[in-house]
Design an enzyme around this catalytic site. Structure first.
Site, short mmCIF file in Angstrom:
data_model
loop_
_atom_site.label_atom_id
_atom_site.label_comp_id
_atom_site.label_asym_id
_atom_site.label_seq_id
_atom_site.Cartn_x
_atom_site.Cartn_y
_atom_site.Cartn_z
N GLN A 120 11.93 -9.06 9.42
CA GLN A 120 11.65 -9.67 8.11
C GLN A 120 12.97 -9.86 7.36
O GLN A 120 13.51 -8.88 6.82
CB GLN A 120 10.69 -8.79 7.29
N HIS A 157 -4.97 -2.28 1.88
CA HIS A 157 -4.42 -2.21 3.24
C HIS A 157 -3.18 -1.32 3.33
O HIS A 157 -2.76 -0.98 4.42
CB HIS A 157 -4.07 -3.62 3.71
N GLU A 209 2.80 -8.33 -7.13
CA GLU A 209 2.62 -7.14 -6.29
C GLU A 209 3.89 -6.32 -6.42
O GLU A 209 4.84 -6.48 -5.67
CB GLU A 209 2.35 -7.53 -4.83
N ARG A 263 -0.88 2.84 8.76
CA ARG A 263 -1.67 2.08 7.78
C ARG A 263 -2.83 1.36 8.48
O ARG A 263 -3.81 0.99 7.84
CB ARG A 263 -0.78 1.06 7.05
N ASP A 319 4.12 -11.36 -3.24
CA ASP A 319 4.34 -10.13 -2.48
C ASP A 319 5.73 -9.52 -2.70
O ASP A 319 6.74 -10.23 -2.73
CB ASP A 319 4.17 -10.48 -0.98
C1 GLC Z 1 3.70 -5.63 0.55
C2 GLC Z 1 2.50 -5.50 1.46
C3 GLC Z 1 2.85 -4.64 2.64
C4 GLC Z 1 4.01 -5.25 3.38
C5 GLC Z 1 5.17 -5.55 2.44
C6 GLC Z 1 6.20 -6.43 3.08
O1 GLC Z 1 4.07 -4.43 -0.01
O2 GLC Z 1 1.41 -5.01 0.73
O3 GLC Z 1 1.74 -4.46 3.49
O4 GLC Z 1 4.44 -4.37 4.39
O5 GLC Z 1 4.76 -6.21 1.26
O6 GLC Z 1 5.85 -7.77 3.02
#
Ligand code: GLC
Length: 636
Positions: free
Chosen positions: A247, A390, A321, A513, A279
């Site tokens: 990522q 999640h 988020e 998770r 996110d």
């Molecule tokens: C957010 C998501 C999580 C993910 C992260 C990276 O926190 O809820 O599941 O690993 O973003 O995108």
């Protein structure tokens, strides 16, 4: 800076014969100076500034033209009702399309299931194109314009969204904007040495800058993805990767990245999204010597996203988020002059974590103390209230508040972890996630397993089964009444216990998770009469959802008031509707019966518990059962 949120008032004054296009001109005209000002703040000296800004304005016009007439109508309707997502009639569920029912078409077939339960807002977990097998549950996007072929085509998604809308439902989608997959075409071009695309990411020849940055960076997955940079052997360079090595963090210091991502978001908006969950926003800006969460530049970026969205698709709402401390989270609603110009919705993560803390300690002191210290949020903003999702549960509540209660913060967290995770501990069947050397950790596990159902079922202990059901009921009754969007986690409505099969999947077994990301059990969901325990959880929830929709006080009008009843086992809060009618919610976090006083309603007042229809006159002290919740109104 000017405030665009006043536009709804302007709309009310305008004559009714205007076309959607003329409203677009008004929006563009009034937001243009704001967007420009924000842009200048970040990029005033950047060589690509002019090119990027011109490109952005062109994108706004084109994306608006592309928006369907239906969508434009809905935009206008929502512009006149800017608080639409705070209604008591909204009830959400979050789910993985594939785990729920295979694909978009499968999901569509289950619309009657949502209607039966009363769900009208669906958060579809990441569904865009991702690399396989590793993609962090979809949070490593390879292509923002394509769906994951396992789930169906973009056209299938559009059809699903249309069908949901026709059924009065809203769609929430994750917009993963802090990073993309290392197989995204930008990353591939960057790997091949294309300078333009190398500037889309953070590349470093040696460890000098990464080492300096690391000093103020949090580690998100210290066990499975230690460090915040990944070495690329072929390129002989480091690249910034806060989450997993695949990522890659997007470089928002380059205005071209911001413009491309706004375009991607608006493209998706036109496919039928109602609410974007932005996110991991807290991490979008990083600098040497500055803590890499919640930097002011992050807020400027989000305001640009929001303002551009307001111009093109004003009916869309945005969720931040950001799982951060209360005084930081409220800033995502936009502070001071930016009030109303940032995110509309944020996660009530502190409340969520503290609800589990209160169950473990049978005591609500910390929960209440923390809620009193949450700064006031602006009007027309709201929370996502949830008990499980999640992700893991981070025990991120404030040390200072724990200390003020005379407790040692680490010891208190260790107590909680033992409570939920150790088989010899209590009823919980949770697992520690990302344990630190001092024993502190985050927490995985499904709602039912954390509430004790898994253990009680194994032991065939009827009383413990009853208590587990009561704990599940407690959690759901609270999120439905707190004001905001209640977000049920798919599977919790039928009390799904931990999903251990993830251990057989090589790409998932290292990340617990997945313990609480079960495959939907349709045998149970469709044959509830054969499963009385699950049936009672489902029916209870269904009843509460339908009641919530009839209680205007459960909308969020910034009216939530916590009340210190004097009994440490209780959480008491008052919700008030626009007509001034109150509902008092009284929750007992103890596994024993207890009492609540009447002073905050009035001695001898006649009240009705909306959950049971039971009416009674308030005494000096009044009985409340173990883990019970009362929704009280005055009765005549
Ligand atoms: C957010 C998501 C999580 C993910 C992260 C990276 O926190 O809820 O599941 O690993 O973003 O995108």
């Amino acid at each position: 800076m000017q405030q665009a949120y006043k536009l709804s008032r302007l709309y009310a004054l305008l004559d009714k014969n205007r076309t959607p296009e003329s409203y677009f001109h008004i929006r563009l005209g009034s937001n243009f100076p704001i967007i420009l000002d924000l842009f200048e703040r970040l990029y005033s000296t950047h060589p690509y500034k002019k090119e990027a800004f011109e490109n952005l304005i062109e994108i706004l016009i084109n994306r608006h033209l592309e928006r369907s007439e239906e969508q434009k109508k809905l935009d206008l309707h929502r512009s006149k009702n800017p608080n639409w997502y705070s209604s008591n009639e909204i009830v959400g569920m979050m789910l993985y399309t594939e785990r729920f029912n295979q694909n978009f078409k499968g999901l569509e077939e289950k619309i009657p299931y949502f209607k039966k339960l009363g769900i009208n807002t669906l958060h579809l977990m990441p569904f865009l194109d991702v690399p396989e097998p590793e993609n962090d549950g979809g949070y490593a996007v390879r292509n923002y314009r394509e769906t994951n072929p396992k789930l169906g085509s973009m056209e299938d998604f559009e059809n699903l969204a249309k069908n949901l809308h026709q059924n009065g439902m809203n769609v929430i989608m994750d917009f993963v904007l802090n990073h993309c997959a290392d197989t995204h075409q930008w990353a591939i071009k960057a790997k091949n040495g294309d300078e333009k695309y190398k500037e889309y990411f953070y590349f470093f020849k040696d460890r000098t800058i990464p080492d300096a940055l690391e000093k103020t960076m949090l580690e998100i997955f210290p066990d499975t993805a230690p460090g915040n940079f990944t070495w690329l052997e072929e390129q002989k360079e480091w690249v910034m990767t806060l989450f997993h090595h695949y990522q890659w963090d997007l470089n928002y210091k380059n205005p071209r990245v911001l413009v491309e991502m706004i375009d991607n978001m608006l493209f998706l908006a036109n496919k039928g999204v109602d609410i974007f969950r932005l996110d991991a926003v807290a991490y979008m800006w990083k600098d040497i010597g500055r803590f890499n969460q919640n930097l002011p530049e992050v807020h400027t970026l989000l305001q640009i996203f929001k303002m551009c969205g307001q111009v093109v698709a004003p009916g869309i709402a945005y969720i931040a988020e950001a799982i951060v401390a209360p005084e930081e989270i409220v800033k995502y609603f936009g502070e001071a002059e930016a009030e109303g110009n940032e995110c509309d919705i944020a996660y009530n993560a502190t409340f969520m974590a503290l609800s589990w803390e209160a169950i473990a300690s049978g005591n609500t002191d910390l929960l209440r103390k923390s809620m009193y210290s949450v700064p006031k949020k602006p009007m027309n903003t709201t929370w996502i209230n949830y008990a499980r999702c999640h992700d893991d549960i981070g025990l991120g509540f404030e040390d200072k508040l724990i200390q003020e209660l005379g407790k040692n913060p680490l010891m208190h967290r260790l107590y909680m972890l033992r409570y939920y995770c150790d088989e010899q501990g209590t009823f919980g069947r949770g697992k520690r996630f990302m344990q630190e050397p001092n024993g502190n950790a985050r927490l995985s596990g499904s709602m039912a397993s954390l509430c004790g159902l898994e253990k009680a079922l194994e032991e065939k202990n009827d009383f413990q089964i009853h208590l587990a059901q009561k704990r599940i009921h407690l959690q759901h009754a609270i999120i439905l009444s707190l004001g905001g969007i209640p977000m049920i986690y798919s599977g919790d409505e039928i009390a799904s216990t931990n999903f251990y099969n993830y251990l057989n999947e090589s790409d998932k077994k290292h990340d617990n998770r997945w313990l609480h990301r079960p495959m939907m059990n349709w045998d149970i969901a469709e044959n509830l009469e054969k499963y009385p325990i699950q049936k009672s959880v489902f029916e209870n929830l269904k009843k509460m959802i339908s009641l919530r929709k009839e209680i205007p006080a459960f909308a969020d009008n910034n009216d939530l008031e916590f009340i210190d009843s004097g009994n440490s086992h209780l959480l008491v809060f008052k919700k008030t509707d626009k007509k001034g009618e109150h509902v008092w919610v009284i929750c007992n976090f103890s596994e024993y019966e207890t009492t609540f006083p009447s002073w905050f309603i009035g001695l001898n007042k006649n009240v009705k518990n909306l959950l049971t229809d039971e009416q009674f006159s308030l005494q000096y002290q009044n009985f409340i059962g173990r883990y019970d919740v009362l929704w009280l109104t005055l009765s005549t």
